[in-house]
Design an enzyme around this catalytic site. Structure first.
Site, PDB file in Angstrom:
ATOM      1  N   HIS A 159      -1.677  73.666  74.143  1.00 40.36           N
ATOM      2  CA  HIS A 159      -1.069  72.530  73.441  1.00 40.36           C
ATOM      3  C   HIS A 159      -0.528  72.966  72.070  1.00 40.36           C
ATOM      4  O   HIS A 159       0.569  72.569  71.668  1.00 40.36           O
ATOM      5  CB  HIS A 159      -2.111  71.435  73.199  1.00 40.36           C
ATOM      6  CG  HIS A 159      -2.727  70.854  74.440  1.00 40.36           C
ATOM      7  ND1 HIS A 159      -4.044  71.049  74.787  1.00 40.36           N
ATOM      8  CD2 HIS A 159      -2.195  70.069  75.415  1.00 40.36           C
ATOM      9  CE1 HIS A 159      -4.307  70.410  75.912  1.00 40.36           C
ATOM     10  NE2 HIS A 159      -3.202  69.808  76.321  1.00 40.36           N
TER      11      HIS A 159
ATOM     12  N   GLN B 242      -2.080  57.782  85.790  1.00 42.22           N
ATOM     13  CA  GLN B 242      -1.804  59.050  86.480  1.00 42.22           C
ATOM     14  C   GLN B 242      -3.053  59.643  87.110  1.00 42.22           C
ATOM     15  O   GLN B 242      -3.009  60.753  87.635  1.00 42.22           O
ATOM     16  CB  GLN B 242      -1.103  60.043  85.553  1.00 42.22           C
ATOM     17  CG  GLN B 242      -1.965  60.633  84.465  1.00 42.22           C
ATOM     18  CD  GLN B 242      -1.140  61.468  83.506  1.00 42.22           C
ATOM     19  OE1 GLN B 242      -0.359  60.940  82.724  1.00 42.22           O
ATOM     20  NE2 GLN B 242      -1.283  62.784  83.554  1.00 42.22           N
TER      21      GLN B 242
ATOM     22  N   SER C  38      -6.573  75.223  80.247  1.00 41.93           N
ATOM     23  CA  SER C  38      -6.512  73.846  80.727  1.00 41.93           C
ATOM     24  C   SER C  38      -7.703  73.086  80.168  1.00 41.93           C
ATOM     25  O   SER C  38      -8.801  73.643  80.067  1.00 41.93           O
ATOM     26  CB  SER C  38      -6.578  73.821  82.261  1.00 41.93           C
ATOM     27  OG  SER C  38      -6.862  72.513  82.714  1.00 41.93           O
TER      28      SER C  38
END
Ligand code: AMP
Length: 282
Positions: A36, A60, A188
């Protein structure tokens, strides 16, 4: 750094920031890592101000997915963004994004249908809907997304083209290469779900993908390479493989072998509590 949770102050803050030049948006779900932050740094290179959104988007996540468990380390996230010189953090609560009576869905067909679209029904509708809203809320001149989520990037570009968006224009949606750990595993937020042993085993994913790419580039047919890749993951400790496919890099149409057009190898596989995705150029 302004931290904003409501739409009216967001509008006012954005108007002020835009007076200094281009405004970049980096949409995130928080639990920030170097991937990020690389997007934020890239954004700074192209804009006068960077806005980062932090919103764990319920639309989502499918039933039985990790919405409740998704990490939300708000204070640590804000400290990281402050240190990067971010001007604005847009951190709405769910009822601000989806008030009572909310009824609109953005659905992109074609590119959102295979791969994660098939494995996670409704996922890309949720992504397209929230990103469309984030674009309208923040009105950025450019927006940055990770190639880590290759299909997501393709869906968002398709949406921006199809809806004639101008803040940002589709051409001002930037993809940033995946940031990886030393052993190749893509960073992640979901890596936090892995035990120490699973984390070691997870490095088999980029390794097996590299091995498959070597064979695909040598002209081998996709089916045996992908079957071997799946076997390698299961042997390394992965519980299952949602998909492992060779696809056209822009349409994501499945390919039987590497041809002349740019191709991409995309994989999703489960290990422990985590579902990991990765993709690489072929
Ligand atoms: P997320 O918070 O997982 O929704 O991710 C927010 C943005 O960061 C998305 O555009 C992701 O593609 C991007 N991103 C996530 N992981 C990485 C990574 N390892 N390298 C580069 N970008 C990433």
């Amino acid at each position: 750094m302004q931290i904003i949770e409501a739409l009216v102050p967001l509008r006012m803050a954005v108007e002020r920031l835009r007076q200094d030049g281009p405004l970049a948006l980096v949409p995130t779900m928080g639990a920030l890592h170097q991937g990020h932050l690389t997007l934020v740094r890239e954004a700074k290179a192209h804009a006068a101000h960077v806005a980062v959104s932090i919103f764990v988007n319920p639309r989502q996540f499918g039933a039985g997915e990790d919405l409740a468990a998704y990490p939300r380390p708000r204070e640590a996230d804000l400290a990281l963004l402050q240190a990067e010189g971010v001007s604005l953090v847009w951190a709405p609560e769910v009822p601000t994004m989806y008030p009572q009576g909310y009824a609109t869905n953005v659905s992109v067909s074609g590119v959102s249908e295979p791969l994660d679209g098939a494995a996670r029904p409704g996922h890309f509708d949720g992504v397209a809907t929230v990103v469309c809203k984030l674009f309208n809320q923040v009105q950025p001149d450019l927006a940055l997304f990770g190639e880590k989520d290759w299909q997501q990037l393709a869906v968002i570009r398709r949406m921006a083209h199809d809806l004639d968006l101008s803040r940002p224009y589709a051409d001002d949606i930037y993809g940033v290469p995946t940031v990886r750990e030393a052993d190749g595993l893509a960073l992640s937020s979901r890596n936090a779900y892995l035990t120490a042993e699973e984390r070691q085993q997870a490095a088999a994913l980029p390794r097996a993908m590299q091995a498959a790419i070597g064979k695909l580039q040598a002209g081998e047919a996709a089916a045996p390479c992908l079957a071997e890749l799946q076997q390698a993951l299961l042997a390394a400790g992965f519980a299952s493989v949602d998909y492992a496919e060779l696809c056209d890099a822009s349409t994501l149409v499945s390919l039987g072998a590497k041809g002349d057009a740019p191709a991409r190898l995309l994989v999703a596989a489960r290990i422990g509590r985590a579902r990991l995705i990765d993709n690489m150029a072929v």
